[in-house]
Design a protein around this motif. Structure first.
Motif, short mmCIF file in Angstrom:
data_model
loop_
_atom_site.label_atom_id
_atom_site.label_comp_id
_atom_site.label_asym_id
_atom_site.label_seq_id
_atom_site.Cartn_x
_atom_site.Cartn_y
_atom_site.Cartn_z
N UNK A 125 0.81 -1.20 0.00
CA UNK A 125 0.00 0.00 0.00
C UNK A 125 0.85 1.27 0.00
N UNK A 126 2.17 1.13 -0.11
CA UNK A 126 3.03 2.31 -0.16
C UNK A 126 3.22 2.85 -1.55
N UNK A 127 2.52 2.31 -2.52
CA UNK A 127 2.65 2.79 -3.89
C UNK A 127 2.16 4.23 -3.96
N UNK A 128 2.95 5.08 -4.60
CA UNK A 128 2.61 6.49 -4.72
C UNK A 128 1.82 6.72 -6.00
N UNK A 129 0.74 7.43 -5.86
CA UNK A 129 -0.06 7.90 -7.00
C UNK A 129 -0.21 9.40 -6.81
N UNK A 130 0.30 10.16 -7.74
CA UNK A 130 0.34 11.61 -7.55
C UNK A 130 1.33 11.94 -6.45
N UNK A 131 0.90 12.69 -5.48
CA UNK A 131 1.77 13.08 -4.37
C UNK A 131 1.48 12.29 -3.10
N UNK A 132 0.54 11.35 -3.14
CA UNK A 132 0.14 10.64 -1.93
C UNK A 132 0.20 9.13 -2.17
N UNK A 133 0.06 8.40 -1.08
CA UNK A 133 0.06 6.94 -1.21
C UNK A 133 -1.32 6.47 -1.69
N UNK A 134 -1.35 5.23 -2.12
CA UNK A 134 -2.60 4.64 -2.61
C UNK A 134 -3.65 4.58 -1.50
N UNK A 135 -3.24 4.27 -0.28
CA UNK A 135 -4.17 4.20 0.85
C UNK A 135 -4.84 5.56 1.09
N UNK A 136 -4.06 6.63 1.05
CA UNK A 136 -4.60 7.96 1.25
C UNK A 136 -5.59 8.31 0.15
N UNK A 137 -5.27 7.96 -1.07
CA UNK A 137 -6.17 8.24 -2.18
C UNK A 137 -7.46 7.43 -2.07
N UNK A 138 -7.38 6.19 -1.62
CA UNK A 138 -8.58 5.37 -1.41
C UNK A 138 -9.45 5.98 -0.32
N UNK A 139 -8.83 6.43 0.77
CA UNK A 139 -9.60 7.05 1.85
C UNK A 139 -10.25 8.35 1.41
N UNK A 140 -9.55 9.14 0.60
CA UNK A 140 -10.14 10.38 0.07
C UNK A 140 -11.33 10.07 -0.83
N UNK B 3 1.14 20.02 -7.42
CA UNK B 3 2.21 20.43 -6.52
C UNK B 3 1.67 21.47 -5.56
N UNK B 4 1.50 21.08 -4.33
CA UNK B 4 1.01 21.98 -3.29
C UNK B 4 1.66 21.58 -1.97
N UNK B 5 1.75 22.49 -1.04
CA UNK B 5 2.29 22.11 0.27
C UNK B 5 1.44 21.01 0.91
N UNK B 6 2.12 20.13 1.63
CA UNK B 6 1.42 18.99 2.24
C UNK B 6 0.37 19.44 3.24
N UNK B 7 0.59 20.57 3.87
CA UNK B 7 -0.35 21.06 4.87
C UNK B 7 -1.69 21.43 4.25
N UNK B 8 -1.71 21.82 2.98
CA UNK B 8 -2.97 22.12 2.29
C UNK B 8 -3.82 20.87 2.14
N UNK B 9 -3.18 19.77 1.81
CA UNK B 9 -3.89 18.49 1.67
C UNK B 9 -4.40 18.01 3.02
N UNK B 10 -3.58 18.16 4.05
CA UNK B 10 -4.00 17.77 5.40
C UNK B 10 -5.18 18.62 5.85
N UNK C 60 -7.37 9.84 6.03
CA UNK C 60 -6.54 10.34 4.93
C UNK C 60 -5.67 11.50 5.41
N UNK C 61 -6.24 12.36 6.22
CA UNK C 61 -5.47 13.48 6.77
C UNK C 61 -4.34 12.98 7.66
N UNK C 62 -4.62 11.98 8.47
CA UNK C 62 -3.61 11.42 9.36
C UNK C 62 -2.46 10.78 8.58
N UNK C 63 -2.79 9.96 7.58
CA UNK C 63 -1.75 9.27 6.82
C UNK C 63 -0.94 10.24 5.97
#
Length: 156
Positions: free
Chosen positions: A1-16, A90-97, A149-152
């Motif tokens: 589940x550590x595969x990166x898609x875009x700027x996030x991991x697959x797990x984060x994208x699934x949760x979003x 491309x955006x700061x990580x805090x914006x996604x969080x 998703x925010x946590x990961x």
């Protein structure tokens, strides 16, 4: 589940995606029965009086709290869409969080408010309908997914 898609991991994208889907289902449940009462009028017969969520939010019997719940759910869906878009630019990580956290908070507040539909409608002896119950459940699941998703995202 550590595969990166875009700027996030697959797990984060699934949760979003799960949070976005649950928010959309939350809004869809406003087409269902929100509150109802079995009318027992004695010699005049009996029947069932029911209101769907859109009637309580926007119709002739509109209640401000139910309208606020619908608006909060719509804002949560917009924040979830923004989080999905921010995952690929491309955006700061805090914006996604922040976008995921905001979507989760809005969905949680809307889910709690939808369980208060009957008190907001000021109805004695009325019961919560199936649309409101499922909307609340979908809101809680969406809030958990969005906060996950925010946590990961923040953890990395």
């Amino acid at each position: 589940m550590n595969k990166k898609i875009g700027n996030v991991s697959l797990l984060t994208l699934i949760l979003e995606g799960c949070a976005l889907l649950m928010g959309a289902l939350f809004l869809f449940m406003f087409l269902g029965r929100f509150i109802y009462v079995d009318v027992n009028a004695g010699i005049f017969g009996s029947g069932k009086l029911e209101f769907i969520g859109n009637d309580l939010a926007f119709g002739d019997y509109a209640k401000g709290g139910v309208t606020t719940t619908w608006v909060l759910a719509l804002l949560a869906v917009i924040a979830s869409c923004a989080a999905c878009v921010l995952s690929f630019v491309k955006a700061p990580k805090i914006c996604l969080v922040a976008a995921n956290g905001l979507a989760g908070l809005l969905l949680l507040v809307a889910a709690i408010m939808v369980f208060c539909t009957v008190p907001m409608a000021e109805a004695d002896g009325w019961q919560l309908g199936v649309g409101a119950i499922f909307a609340g459940i979908f809101g809680i699941i969406g809030a958990l997914a969005s906060c996950g998703a925010s946590f990961f995202t923040f953890k990395k």
